[in-house]
Enzyme design. Structure first.
Site, mmCIF file in Angstrom:
data_model
loop_
_atom_site.group_PDB
_atom_site.id
_atom_site.type_symbol
_atom_site.label_atom_id
_atom_site.label_comp_id
_atom_site.label_asym_id
_atom_site.label_seq_id
_atom_site.Cartn_x
_atom_site.Cartn_y
_atom_site.Cartn_z
ATOM 1 N N GLU A 1 0.755 -1.045 0.000
ATOM 2 C CA GLU A 1 0.075 0.204 -0.100
ATOM 3 C C GLU A 1 0.820 1.021 0.181
ATOM 4 O O GLU A 1 1.754 1.301 0.765
ATOM 5 C CB GLU A 1 -1.023 0.036 1.246
ATOM 6 N N LYS B 1 -9.322 1.858 -1.940
ATOM 7 C CA LYS B 1 -9.516 1.464 -0.609
ATOM 8 C C LYS B 1 -10.986 1.953 -0.114
ATOM 9 O O LYS B 1 -11.188 3.171 -0.184
ATOM 10 C CB LYS B 1 -8.562 2.046 0.246
ATOM 11 N N CYS C 1 -5.431 -3.134 3.391
ATOM 12 C CA CYS C 1 -5.060 -2.778 4.681
ATOM 13 C C CYS C 1 -6.128 -2.932 5.669
ATOM 14 O O CYS C 1 -6.811 -3.854 6.035
ATOM 15 C CB CYS C 1 -4.169 -1.595 4.907
#
Length: 284
Positions: free
Chosen positions: A58, A138, A173
């Protein structure tokens, strides 16, 4: 640059297997050119080791915790970083998850965006010919002692792609804490979830437990790709790992730069779901 290499397990000799490499890169805050160069070297190294797919961490370009540098280093989707990684995929004949960069939504022109302006945490999956297969922005933005939720626009699409014989999905994440996202991916046929991350100390137990749980409950491979390095506010804990559909760790790294490889077998996913049909027993 050198890599510490961990390859804790490999699948059986299976013509349908996908060789996956996780590139746990050393990331320096704001040093975009050096960070991208490391990513390109990792792509080349993974290809030399026979990998079919290599995944990056990321915000490997600017560094997740360099919040004050996001806007200055944001790029359109058609910008230099994704362009170079697309070319590297085609040059080396390897699929690349370029995950992720800070995308300037207002400057992106050729792909749909969740908003007309703002920034997004954006990953792109290119196949071995350099063709775009998937975009993921995300969804769940971190607010706990983080500026991410203030700076970025959340994604609004969940897509899948096929690399080799494996159906692939992507999350990022903090998304690991939201199991409903993974249920949707499973309903869409996903067998492997790639999770580019910037997970810091001290939450080691959360990192390993959540990753393993997402694999077990969805009877799918889950591959977590973390970074390495220290920022003013945090140190990334590394420990990139691949869990099989039983939740067994097939390969993992320490906290330094590493290239982790293992085999992903779609037949294993089907066999586990047939032997222990928990997904068929769902009532919600």
């Amino acid at each position: 640059m050198t890599f510490d290499t961990d390859a804790d397990a490999a699948g059986a000799d299976n013509g349908d297997a996908l060789t996956l490499a996780l590139a746990q890169l050393h990331i320096e805050a704001g040093e975009v050119e050096a960070n991208v160069d490391r990513a390109l070297e990792a792509v080349s190294r993974a290809a030399d080791r026979g990998a079919d797919l290599v995944a990056l961490p990321e915000l490997f370009t600017v560094g997740y915790f360099a919040f004050d540098l996001y806007a200055r280093n944001a790029e359109p989707f058609e910008g230099d970083t994704f362009g170079r990684l697309r070319e590297a995929a085609a040059e080396h004949g390897i699929a690349v998850l370029a995950g992720s960069i800070v995308e300037d939504l207002s400057a992106t022109e050729r792909v749909d965006t969740p908003a007309d302006e703002g920034l997004a945490n954006t990953s792109a999956l290119f196949d071995a010919s350099g063709d775009l297969q998937l975009i993921y922005r995300k969804h769940h933005l971190f607010g706990y002692e983080s500026a991410e939720s203030e700076l970025l626009v959340p994604g609004d699409r969940i897509d899948t792609a096929t690399i080799g014989d494996v159906t692939v999905g992507v999350t990022t994440c903090y998304d690991l804490r939201f199991p409903e996202l993974y249920r949707q991916l499973v309903d869409d046929g996903v067998e492997l979830v790639l999770v580019p991350s910037a997970w810091p100390y001290p939450r080691v137990e959360h990192w390993t437990t959540l990753s393993r749980a997402r694999a077990i409950e969805n009877q799918a491979y889950v591959a977590t790709i973390n970074g390495a390095g220290t920022f003013d506010e945090a140190t990334l804990l590394g420990r990139s790992s691949v869990y099989d559909p039983w939740g067994v760790s097939l390969a993992s790294s320490g906290d330094g730069p590493a290239l982790v490889t293992t085999e992903i077998e779609p037949e294993t996913v089907a066999a586990v779901r047939e032997e222990f049909p928990a997904l068929r027993d769902r009532r919600l």
